[in-house]
Motif scaffolding. Structure first.
Motif: not given
Length: 476
Positions: A185-192
């Motif tokens: 539920n952590l919105t707009s998360t980006v991982t690489a």
């Protein structure tokens, strides 16, 4: 005097040893990164920059993140769940019910509000809510495809940016990618991470005709990322995140995404026809390993082996046989079953495939015309019958599925309303009713008429989603 000499020698030895340790430790640090090469005739600061850039990627992740995050939305679902004992008390007491809340991610696919997500995110949902930024929208289910774990929903908005699509065939193992979604539920998360492999088959789709040819990545994917975007360093969509490989339920090193080229076809078909226009060969395949290759006397481990050819199928009409080894299709090397399934998944009924097969150490050229689930090349639209008195929807079972299950007829349960007549029977969605009181059932209208008028004791016989024959006794 001897004491002074001893102390002096000790100091000199200590300083020399420290200098040597410092020298070799610096040499060891450089040796840890053999890819960092020193370029002659460059200033020291530029040499350091070259060495550093071989460890840290040059791609602009900021730009890729900005281009993709606005196109990834948060999805919440609400489902009504009934609890039954499965015993005689169900006849006297109303079933208990509760609400179940789920969540996931979705990708804005077109400017008119169509969104792609995973089928398992919205499956059995009675209400679907899309949250984009600070706005909330009620979503309509357009269609879903369990065989690829994809679904399309729609909201009344034209303000959200549609994501830019890439080409999954051009994706290379080792290239940098970003996973964009809403884990925990952590919105707009980006991982690489990087693309770890392509064409992975991990046997997670519980469908009669699963299509698995996943892009594997080590970009962190967690619960809630399902349905989110896997984008390349340019911010272009290359896959829809759908699964993780984990014993704990959380990220443990590898995630899997559906290639965007498959997503494009599924999206277009669901929006245009309401059903994916699946192409079938009528053959079964397995991968080649060294033991199998030795047993049938072949050297090359690339390709797939045909294990079964259905009568009257596209494969039989093309002259393919059991034990044939498929080497190439349309000039492209076939390396695995997943590779072949991905190619078929992007095709339509009526498409022609030029196939190179090996049979008895001889290469043969065959042409196959793919067919639909009814064995023809026509466009198929889903024909669902709603029985008002039963508060339930049904559809006929396709020829391909009947052949797979070994049945001559049957009607599939598509959906039903909570607390309606049919829901009180306890027969699940996806169940195929083949007989009522030993009478074969061919059409949904026939099934509805029988159930609406039947009195006394009656028996329902059919096939569940695991392919098992199941018997339900009832009294009305």
């Amino acid at each position: 005097m001897n004491t002074i000499k001893t102390v002096g020698l000790s100091l000199i030895a200590g300083i020399g040893g420290a200098l040597l340790v410092n020298y070799f430790s610096q040499t060891e640090d450089i040796d840890q990164y053999p890819q960092a090469q020193v370029i002659e005739n460059e200033p020291n600061n530029q040499v350091s920059q070259v060495a550093y850039s071989t460890i840290i990627p040059n791609e602009n992740f900021i730009e890729a993140s900005e281009k993709s995050t606005g196109s990834v939305v948060f999805i919440q679902t609400l489902s009504e769940v009934e609890y039954r004992t499965g015993g005689w008390m169900d006849w006297f007491f109303e079933p208990r019910s509760s609400q179940r809340v789920g969540s996931g991610s979705g990708v804005v696919f077109s400017k008119d509000g169509h969104i792609v997500t995973n089928n398992h995110v919205i499956m059995d949902a009675d209400e679907i809510t899309v949250i984009a930024g600070k706005r909330s929208y009620e979503a309509e289910l357009i269609g879903r495809d369990p065989s690829t774990d994809l679904a399309v929903i729609k909201i009344n908005s034209s303000d959200l940016p549609a994501i830019e699509k890439g080409d999954s065939e051009q994706v290379k193992v080792g290239e940098w990618v970003l996973a964009v979604g809403n884990p925990f539920n952590l919105t707009s998360t980006v991982t690489a991470g990087i693309v770890s492999a392509k064409g992975r088959n991990i046997n997670i789709l519980r469908d009669k005709f699963p299509i698995e040819s996943f892009i594997q990545t080590d970009a962190a994917i967690n619960p809630g990322n399902s349905g989110g975007a896997l984008v390349n360093a340019n911010g272009k969509l290359i896959g829809i995140n759908t699964a993780i490989l984990s014993r704990t339920g959380s990220y443990a090193g590898y995630g899997f995404a559906i290639p965007v080229n498959i997503v494009k076809k599924v999206f277009n078909d669901l929006v245009k026809y309401g059903e994916v226009q699946k192409a079938f060969t009528g053959a079964e395949f397995i991968d080649i390993d060294s033991e199998l290759a030795s047993r049938i006397g072949i050297q090359d481990l690339d390709g797939v082996i045909i294990t079964e050819v259905k009568d009257g199928s596209a494969a039989e009409k093309a002259g393919l046989k059991k034990r044939d080894v498929i080497r190439k299709i349309n000039g492209k090397q076939i390396n695995s079953k997943a590779n072949l399934e991905e190619l078929i998944a992007k095709s339509y009924p009526g498409d022609k495939l030029n196939i190179i097969v090996e049979r008895d150490n001889e290469m043969l050229n065959r042409e196959m015309i793919l067919t639909n689930r009814e064995g023809t090349t026509k466009i198929i639209t889903r024909d669902i019958y709603y029985a008002e008195d039963l508060d339930a929807s049904f559809e006929s079972v396709s020829k391909v599925e009947r052949d797979l299950l070994g049945i001559n007829s049957g009607v599939k349960v598509v959906d039903f309303k909570t607390n309606g007549f049919f829901s009180n029977l306890g027969i699940p969605k996806g169940f195929i009713i083949t007989q009522i009181n030993n009478r074969s059932i061919d059409k949904p209208e026939e099934l509805a008429k029988i159930l609406e008028n039947i009195r006394g004791r009656f028996d329902v016989i059919g096939i569940d989603e695991r392919g098992r024959k199941v018997y339900y006794p009832f009294r009305r």
